[in-house]
Design an enzyme around this catalytic site. Structure first.
Site, PDB file in Angstrom:
ATOM      1  N   ASN A  55     -10.211  -1.487  -3.460  1.00 17.90           N
ATOM      2  CA  ASN A  55      -8.707  -1.316  -2.920  1.00 17.90           C
ATOM      3  C   ASN A  55      -7.327  -2.013  -3.915  1.00 17.90           C
ATOM      4  OD1 ASN A  55      -6.200  -1.531  -2.056  1.00 17.90           O
ATOM      5  ND2 ASN A  55      -6.785  -1.737   1.023  1.00 17.90           N
TER       6      ASN A  55
ATOM      7  N   HIS B  45      -3.496   6.456  -0.361  1.00 16.20           N
ATOM      8  CA  HIS B  45      -3.944   5.560  -0.299  1.00 16.20           C
ATOM      9  C   HIS B  45      -5.216   5.370  -0.585  1.00 16.20           C
ATOM     10  CE1 HIS B  45      -3.630   0.730  -0.791  1.00 16.20           C
ATOM     11  NE2 HIS B  45      -4.406   0.922   0.493  1.00 16.20           N
TER      12      HIS B  45
ATOM     13  N   CYS C 106       1.317  -1.538  -0.447  1.00 22.37           N
ATOM     14  CA  CYS C 106       0.026  -0.112   0.010  1.00 22.37           C
ATOM     15  C   CYS C 106       0.361   0.888  -0.214  1.00 22.37           C
ATOM     16  CB  CYS C 106      -0.645  -0.039   1.010  1.00 22.37           C
ATOM     17  SG  CYS C 106      -1.868  -1.624   1.529  1.00 22.37           S
TER      18      CYS C 106
END
Length: 334
Positions: free
Chosen positions: A287, A257, A115
């Site tokens: 995501n 993110h 991430c």
């Protein structure tokens, strides 16, 4: 001295789209309406069983080359960020070099950072360019987290999507990225992990922080990750601003993110920001781990929400635990 400039981006997503409506039909007991309200995610793209991260990355790179009329022979370094490589070895970026017919003088490096990986990758690209080692870097991110997730796992299947992004980073006289700051805390490695598949024996592997409720190879402790994020990210932002002699009013947008809507909304409220200054773009992709920031930047550019005069902050955070941030002006115009 040359500096790294974040240039054009191309995004590639797998053909298969998995919607919440489909999941609701398959799993009637799941409350997808409540889940979507918390995650902000309505659908995700899922890689085919025989489709790997390198396949997605190569498709993104080919799209970038075609759209921007880039000659592959001009690329002198490949950086590839993924947590789902094709093999433990050889290095996936070397295989990508061959598949894209890049010159054999081209450097190739994989790194596993998830991430926060996009900001870390930009920092590495900046270092390679400032040192004179490279001038035109193909920075790729690609993830297929879906391969770690059991089909019955309500907590993860509704969040993570697969995808890839290709970014051209080139040498420039103007400095458009600066103020890099990093952080890591391996004591939080048990919050988000895949505990098998490596060289560590299963009996000696990191154990999930709490009881493992699902059969997925991937484990995530969502509440602990939220607590970590709402503490670490504001501190990171303050560190960057203080070191550069800036304040919040000097920052146009905080580009973070794209974890989940709930996590980003908690950060927005804690930082007292209007929604426009912390954009959220994950409803139709989920995501995508290291790919969320380039996807976000690409969408902001295409929708006219970026300009050359504004100072923005790029922020990645998550698995590791790791986090990173920097200041950025979009001097290339995308």
């Amino acid at each position: 001295m040359p500096y790294a400039q974040l240039g054009p981006i191309a995004v590639h997503l797998p053909a298969r789209v998995e919607t919440n409506e489909e999941l609701q039909q398959a799993f009637p007991r799941w409350d997808l309406k409540v889940i979507e309200e918390k995650t902000g995610i309505a659908q995700r793209h899922i890689a085919a069983p025989d489709e790997t991260s390198s396949d997605l990355a190569v498709a993104a790179a080919e799209k970038l080359f075609a759209e921007q009329q880039i000659d592959p022979s001009t690329i002198d370094f490949v950086l590839f960020c993924t947590q789902t490589p094709d093999y433990p070895l050889p290095t996936t970026s070397c295989l990508i070099q061959d598949r894209l017919s890049l010159p054999t003088r081209c450097g190739a490096l994989d790194f596993n950072l998830g991430c926060s990986g996009y900001v870390y990758g930009l920092a590495m690209a900046d270092g390679l360019i400032q040192s004179g080692v490279a001038e035109r870097i193909l920075f790729l991110t690609a993830e297929t987290y879906s391969k770690f997730i059991d089909e019955d796992d309500r907590s993860l299947r509704t969040i993570f999507g697969d995808g890839a992004a290709a970014t051209l980073v080139t040498a420039s006289e103007e400095r458009s990225m600066w103020g890099f700051q990093f952080g890591s805390d391996g004591s939080g490695g048990d919050m988000l992990l895949v505990g098998d598949g490596g060289a560590r024996p299963a009996g000696d592997a990191i154990k999930p922080r709490h009881r493992k409720r699902w059969k997925s190879r991937l484990y995530m402790d969502g509440p602990s990750l939220i607590n970590f994020t709402v503490d670490a990210v504001p501190r990171l932002i303050d560190q960057i601003l203080q070191k550069q002699g800036l304040s919040d009013k000097d920052i146009s947008q905080y580009l973070m993110h794209q974890a989940t809507w709930k996590m980003l909304e908690q950060l927005r409220l804690r930082m007292d920001l209007v929604p426009e200054r912390l954009p959220i773009e994950l409803a139709d992709v989920g995501n995508t781990v290291s790919c969320t920031l380039p996807i976000l930047i690409d969408r902001l550019r295409k929708s006219g929400r970026m300009d050359r005069q504004s100072v923005n902050m790029l922020i990645g955070f998550g698995v590791g635990l790791s986090w990173a941030g920097c200041l950025w002006k979009d001097l290339s115009g995308g």
